[in-house]
Design an enzyme around this catalytic site. Structure first.
Site, PDB file in Angstrom:
ATOM      1  N   HIS A  58       8.181  11.245  -3.765  1.00  0.00           N
ATOM      2  CA  HIS A  58       8.634   9.874  -3.463  1.00  0.00           C
ATOM      3  C   HIS A  58       7.601   8.842  -3.901  1.00  0.00           C
ATOM      4  CE1 HIS A  58      10.194   6.640  -0.644  1.00  0.00           C
ATOM      5  NE2 HIS A  58      11.214   6.957  -1.415  1.00  0.00           N
TER       6      HIS A  58
ATOM      7  N   CYS B  77       0.865  -1.187   0.000  1.00  0.00           N
ATOM      8  CA  CYS B  77       0.000   0.000   0.000  1.00  0.00           C
ATOM      9  C   CYS B  77       0.893   1.226   0.000  1.00  0.00           C
ATOM     10  CB  CYS B  77      -0.903  -0.014   1.234  1.00  0.00           C
ATOM     11  SG  CYS B  77      -1.921   1.461   1.388  1.00  0.00           S
ATOM     12  N   VAL B  78       0.869   1.962  -1.088  1.00  0.00           N
ATOM     13  CA  VAL B  78       1.679   3.177  -1.206  1.00  0.00           C
ATOM     14  C   VAL B  78       0.726   4.371  -1.172  1.00  0.00           C
ATOM     15  CG1 VAL B  78       3.468   4.355  -2.512  1.00  0.00           C
ATOM     16  CG2 VAL B  78       3.263   1.869  -2.674  1.00  0.00           C
TER      17      VAL B  78
ATOM     18  N   THR C 225       5.884  14.607  -0.838  1.00  0.00           N
ATOM     19  CA  THR C 225       6.895  14.748  -1.892  1.00  0.00           C
ATOM     20  C   THR C 225       6.610  13.832  -3.074  1.00  0.00           C
ATOM     21  OG1 THR C 225       8.361  12.972  -1.146  1.00  0.00           O
ATOM     22  CG2 THR C 225       8.574  15.124  -0.039  1.00  0.00           C
TER      23      THR C 225
HETATM   24  N1  LIG Z   1       5.986   5.561   1.671  1.00  0.00           N
HETATM   25  C1  LIG Z   1       5.757   4.225   1.478  1.00  0.00           C
HETATM   26  C2  LIG Z   1       6.784   3.301   1.358  1.00  0.00           C
HETATM   27  N2  LIG Z   1       8.069   3.702   1.421  1.00  0.00           N
HETATM   28  C3  LIG Z   1       9.166   2.787   1.706  1.00  0.00           C
HETATM   29  C4  LIG Z   1       9.687   2.066   0.449  1.00  0.00           C
HETATM   30  O1  LIG Z   1       8.759   1.104  -0.025  1.00  0.00           O
HETATM   31  C5  LIG Z   1      10.987   1.327   0.798  1.00  0.00           C
HETATM   32  O2  LIG Z   1      10.750   0.403   1.836  1.00  0.00           O
HETATM   33  C6  LIG Z   1      12.078   2.286   1.223  1.00  0.00           C
HETATM   34  O3  LIG Z   1      12.235   3.291   0.229  1.00  0.00           O
HETATM   35  C7  LIG Z   1      13.420   1.562   1.448  1.00  0.00           C
HETATM   36  O4  LIG Z   1      13.813   0.912   0.281  1.00  0.00           O
HETATM   37  N3  LIG Z   1       6.513   1.999   1.151  1.00  0.00           N
HETATM   38  C8  LIG Z   1       5.207   1.554   1.065  1.00  0.00           C
HETATM   39  O5  LIG Z   1       4.973   0.349   0.891  1.00  0.00           O
HETATM   40  N4  LIG Z   1       4.184   2.446   1.184  1.00  0.00           N
HETATM   41  C9  LIG Z   1       4.414   3.776   1.385  1.00  0.00           C
HETATM   42  O6  LIG Z   1       3.435   4.578   1.486  1.00  0.00           O
HETATM   43  C1  LIG Z   2       5.049   6.979  -0.820  1.00  0.00           C
HETATM   44  C2  LIG Z   2       5.999   7.517   0.169  1.00  0.00           C
HETATM   45  O1  LIG Z   2       7.164   7.154   0.235  1.00  0.00           O
HETATM   46  C3  LIG Z   2       5.491   8.637   0.988  1.00  0.00           C
HETATM   47  O2  LIG Z   2       4.557   8.124   1.911  1.00  0.00           O
HETATM   48  C4  LIG Z   2       6.609   9.341   1.755  1.00  0.00           C
HETATM   49  O3  LIG Z   2       6.027  10.496   2.295  1.00  0.00           O
HETATM   50  P1  LIG Z   2       6.685  11.926   1.954  1.00  0.00           P
HETATM   51  O4  LIG Z   2       6.542  12.134   0.447  1.00  0.00           O
HETATM   52  O5  LIG Z   2       5.861  12.921   2.751  1.00  0.00           O
HETATM   53  O6  LIG Z   2       8.125  11.862   2.386  1.00  0.00           O
END
Ligand SMILES: Nc1c(NC[C@H](O)[C@H](O)[C@H](O)CO)[nH]c(=O)[nH]c1=O
Ligand SMILES: CC(=O)[C@@H](O)COP(=O)(O)O
Length: 163
Positions: free
Chosen positions: A97, A89-90, A95
């Site tokens: 990211h 779940c992302v 940002t």
């Molecule tokens: N922000 C979310 C993440 N971020 C972490 C990345 O998936 C990863 O574990 C990190 O960048 C280290 O490699 N992951 C999710 O599954 N959901 C998010 O909302």
């Molecule tokens: C999808 C992500 O990595 C996100 O949740 C990180 O949050 P942010 O963009 O506020 O650093």
């Protein structure tokens, strides 16, 4: 069709093959565990519902959705599996990211499937907020985990028939 226009758990309109002969991997990301835990339960129960034996399900947890890529590759390298279900779940943050993670995971999982010539199922929610995610993890739009499991069964059965 957009998820909000369908129920991700309603497969009354289609035939789902028996999953008895097949072995599945499930990889689940711990990020947003209140959502991914529901995805996992949906996927696991759906596999059992259609005949998968418990001993034929290998489950592993990883830190985040980005690690689904490596885990799927490791599972397919080390185990004889008919399909791997990847659950995550992302959720959009402040940002860009979100964009990089979603893009990387989508392409990464596709490439793992091609590398191993095995179905790697994209069961990753990519939402604006937690409410949208919960709606798709057993809420009003069904459970993406159910959909991912049934997709895995159908793909495993398709591949089996081509052998
Ligand atoms: N922000 C979310 C993440 N971020 C972490 C990345 O998936 C990863 O574990 C990190 O960048 C280290 O490699 N992951 C999710 O599954 N959901 C998010 O909302
Ligand atoms: C999808 C992500 O990595 C996100 O949740 C990180 O949050 P942010 O963009 O506020 O650093």
């Amino acid at each position: 069709m957009a998820s909000h226009l369908k129920n991700l758990s309603d497969f009354s309109h289609t035939t789902v093959p028996t999953a008895g002969p097949y072995k599945f991997g499930i990889v689940v990301a711990a990020w947003n565990a209140e959502v991914t835990g529901k995805l996992y339960n949906g996927a696991y129960e759906s596999l059992l519902k259609y005949g998968t034996r418990e001993e034929n399900i290998i489950s592993v947890e990883v830190a985040g959705s980005y690690e689904l890529i490596a885990a799927a590759d490791i599972l397919l390298t080390s185990k004889e599996l008919d399909a791997v279900i990847c659950l995550g779940c992302v959720i959009q943050g402040e940002t860009r990211h979100f964009d990089f993670i979603c893009d990387a995971v989508g392409h990464g999982l596709a490439n793992v499937g091609l590398k191993h010539t095995k179905p790697v199922i994209f069961g990753v929610l990519t939402t604006d907020n937690q409410e949208q995610a919960l709606d798709r993890a057993g809420g009003k739009h069904g459970n993406k985990g159910d959909e991912a499991a049934i997709t895995a069964i159908k793909m495993a059965d398709m591949a089996s028939k081509l052998k």
